[in-house]
Write a protein that holds these residues in place. Sequence first.
Motif, mmCIF file in Angstrom:
data_model
loop_
_atom_site.group_PDB
_atom_site.id
_atom_site.type_symbol
_atom_site.label_atom_id
_atom_site.label_comp_id
_atom_site.label_asym_id
_atom_site.label_seq_id
_atom_site.Cartn_x
_atom_site.Cartn_y
_atom_site.Cartn_z
ATOM 1 N N THR A 57 0.828 -1.204 0.000
ATOM 2 C CA THR A 57 0.000 0.000 0.000
ATOM 3 C C THR A 57 0.863 1.255 0.000
ATOM 4 O OG1 THR A 57 -1.773 -1.158 1.159
ATOM 5 C CG2 THR A 57 -1.795 1.242 1.237
ATOM 6 N N GLY A 58 1.907 1.262 0.821
ATOM 7 C CA GLY A 58 2.806 2.412 0.852
ATOM 8 C C GLY A 58 3.510 2.623 -0.473
ATOM 9 N N GLU A 59 3.968 1.546 -1.078
ATOM 10 C CA GLU A 59 4.635 1.648 -2.375
ATOM 11 C C GLU A 59 3.667 2.131 -3.448
ATOM 12 O OE1 GLU A 59 6.237 -2.188 -3.103
ATOM 13 O OE2 GLU A 59 7.818 -2.012 -1.589
ATOM 14 N N GLN A 60 2.440 1.652 -3.387
ATOM 15 C CA GLN A 60 1.449 2.079 -4.373
ATOM 16 C C GLN A 60 1.124 3.562 -4.224
ATOM 17 O OE1 GLN A 60 -2.060 -0.432 -4.729
ATOM 18 N NE2 GLN A 60 -0.832 -2.231 -4.241
ATOM 19 N N GLU A 61 1.027 4.025 -2.994
ATOM 20 C CA GLU A 61 0.733 5.445 -2.777
ATOM 21 C C GLU A 61 1.839 6.319 -3.356
ATOM 22 O OE1 GLU A 61 0.149 5.838 1.384
ATOM 23 O OE2 GLU A 61 -1.906 5.047 1.356
ATOM 24 N N THR A 62 3.087 5.906 -3.148
ATOM 25 C CA THR A 62 4.212 6.658 -3.707
ATOM 26 C C THR A 62 4.188 6.622 -5.227
ATOM 27 O OG1 THR A 62 5.567 6.147 -1.764
ATOM 28 C CG2 THR A 62 6.727 6.849 -3.751
ATOM 29 N N ALA A 63 3.945 5.424 -5.778
ATOM 30 C CA ALA A 63 3.893 5.284 -7.235
ATOM 31 C C ALA A 63 2.770 6.128 -7.829
ATOM 32 C CB ALA A 63 3.716 3.814 -7.607
ATOM 33 N N LEU A 64 1.615 6.132 -7.174
ATOM 34 C CA LEU A 64 0.481 6.922 -7.666
ATOM 35 C C LEU A 64 0.772 8.416 -7.599
ATOM 36 C CD1 LEU A 64 -2.494 4.913 -6.132
ATOM 37 C CD2 LEU A 64 -2.042 5.255 -8.572
ATOM 38 N N GLN A 66 3.712 9.843 -7.836
ATOM 39 C CA GLN A 66 4.644 10.155 -8.921
ATOM 40 C C GLN A 66 3.940 10.123 -10.278
ATOM 41 O OE1 GLN A 66 7.541 7.089 -7.969
ATOM 42 N NE2 GLN A 66 8.928 8.589 -7.068
ATOM 43 N N TRP A 67 2.996 9.202 -10.422
ATOM 44 C CA TRP A 67 2.220 9.114 -11.660
ATOM 45 C C TRP A 67 1.389 10.388 -11.864
ATOM 46 C CZ3 TRP A 67 1.795 6.026 -15.853
ATOM 47 C CH2 TRP A 67 0.600 6.040 -16.582
ATOM 48 N N GLU A 68 0.734 10.840 -10.816
ATOM 49 C CA GLU A 68 -0.076 12.051 -10.915
ATOM 50 C C GLU A 68 0.797 13.275 -11.185
ATOM 51 O OE1 GLU A 68 -3.225 12.137 -11.144
ATOM 52 O OE2 GLU A 68 -3.523 10.003 -10.719
ATOM 53 N N ALA A 69 1.977 13.318 -10.561
ATOM 54 C CA ALA A 69 2.890 14.441 -10.797
ATOM 55 C C ALA A 69 3.358 14.467 -12.250
ATOM 56 C CB ALA A 69 4.085 14.345 -9.855
ATOM 57 N N ALA A 241 5.238 -1.496 -9.067
ATOM 58 C CA ALA A 241 6.285 -1.674 -10.073
ATOM 59 C C ALA A 241 5.738 -1.407 -11.468
ATOM 60 C CB ALA A 241 6.862 -3.082 -9.988
ATOM 61 N N CYS A 242 4.540 -1.876 -11.739
ATOM 62 C CA CYS A 242 3.906 -1.663 -13.040
ATOM 63 C C CYS A 242 3.715 -0.168 -13.314
ATOM 64 C CB CYS A 242 2.570 -2.398 -13.074
ATOM 65 S SG CYS A 242 1.597 -2.119 -14.567
ATOM 66 N N ILE A 243 3.228 0.560 -12.323
ATOM 67 C CA ILE A 243 3.002 2.002 -12.487
ATOM 68 C C ILE A 243 4.327 2.729 -12.693
ATOM 69 C CG2 ILE A 243 2.148 4.092 -11.347
ATOM 70 C CD1 ILE A 243 0.142 2.270 -9.861
ATOM 71 N N ASN A 244 5.315 2.394 -11.873
ATOM 72 C CA ASN A 244 6.611 3.070 -11.973
ATOM 73 C C ASN A 244 7.288 2.788 -13.309
ATOM 74 O OD1 ASN A 244 6.622 4.388 -9.471
ATOM 75 N ND2 ASN A 244 7.376 2.568 -8.407
ATOM 76 N N LEU A 248 8.339 5.641 -16.064
ATOM 77 C CA LEU A 248 9.713 5.830 -16.531
ATOM 78 C C LEU A 248 9.812 5.672 -18.045
ATOM 79 C CD1 LEU A 248 11.655 3.933 -13.717
ATOM 80 C CD2 LEU A 248 11.670 6.397 -14.151
ATOM 81 N N MET A 249 9.024 4.775 -18.602
ATOM 82 C CA MET A 249 9.031 4.623 -20.056
ATOM 83 C C MET A 249 8.505 5.884 -20.739
ATOM 84 S SD MET A 249 7.843 0.643 -20.485
ATOM 85 C CE MET A 249 7.944 0.654 -22.270
ATOM 86 N N ILE A 250 7.487 6.496 -20.158
ATOM 87 C CA ILE A 250 6.951 7.739 -20.724
ATOM 88 C C ILE A 250 7.995 8.853 -20.620
ATOM 89 C CG2 ILE A 250 5.203 9.535 -20.411
ATOM 90 C CD1 ILE A 250 3.282 7.277 -19.521
ATOM 91 N N GLU A 251 8.708 8.905 -19.497
ATOM 92 C CA GLU A 251 9.760 9.911 -19.352
ATOM 93 C C GLU A 251 10.848 9.715 -20.408
ATOM 94 O OE1 GLU A 251 11.182 9.745 -15.363
ATOM 95 O OE2 GLU A 251 9.340 10.571 -14.492
#
Length: 335
Positions: A57-64, A66-69, A241-244, A248-251
């Motif tokens: 859950t913590g990892e997902q919150e961080t990934a989300l 970064q995704w929103e940013a 991991a999937c979100i991150n 990164l691929m989009i970046e």
Amino acid sequence: MPFIGNAIPDRSDPTSYDARRTLFAAVAGLLAAVLALTLVGLAHPPDPDSASAEGATGEQETALAQWEALWANIDRRGEAALQPERSDSSLRSAGDTVFMRYRNLWRDVDETTRRAFQMAALTNDPDAKIARLQPLATAGPAPIRSRALAEIARIRLRQRALDDARANARQALAIPGLEPRFMADAYFILGYAALEARDLDGAETALAEAVARDPGFWDARQTQLLVLSRQLGQPRQATAACINRTRLMIENLSALPTLAQDRTQFRDIADRFAAQSARANPAFSLLSGLGYLWAGDRDKARAALAETGKARGALPRRCEALLVAKAEELLARGF
């Protein structure tokens, strides 16, 4: 001799025969149910996040976050928001060592050392080349030692001596006071060696370090894009991991054409992932759609983004839902 084995049912006894038939039917039904559950499990494998829900859950919150940013930046400035800064005008995209990427670095190298590198470069025999580089790798300023170790490691990679290449890279990382962009060379070597050894996790970690230390490292970004695409093609991965990986691929999709000063790379990358999206991977469909959009081909962008909603089952469900929602949002804008 007495019969050894299963008794043959006496069909003259209808009670015995009916009981056995009922038992066989029940067993067959049970096996069918087990088979159905197994097939469902194969179609929808367990989410790796469920193994450690609290940490996930913590990892997902961080990934989300970064995704929103990422998308907030894109909404404000378009693909230009993801372009790396070019703080050094001598930066060029070609080159897997820092001295190749930043030509101004040679100005600080004395003539004797420069000539030693030139003589090593002109030597065709790998062992003789390494012999010329070894003195430079063991003495002198940190940048020179790092450059020599990187050159030796590159020779080892070409020889498929992966352990030796890794050892040279780690030697470089141990040099005190080494600048981040020099460290990027060593991490790139570690990442490339891991990729050659089919260690995708190791390659992903090392290449992330290389790009973080030198965002202008085109070769590291290109290799990172390859590794991330292979990771996203794996059947099991955590949602974070999937979100991150997709982020990164989009970046990299935005950074690579900028560093190469060649906007046709948007289409090249989009074409590559459009072909891969036939494997029903929404991350590839989203990436190809963005590539076509930034290349100016709106028709292909719409077609690729529309495929995102059709691609299901390749990624964790929560990650897939996020990617599909973003594709639908882009389509709804009617670009």
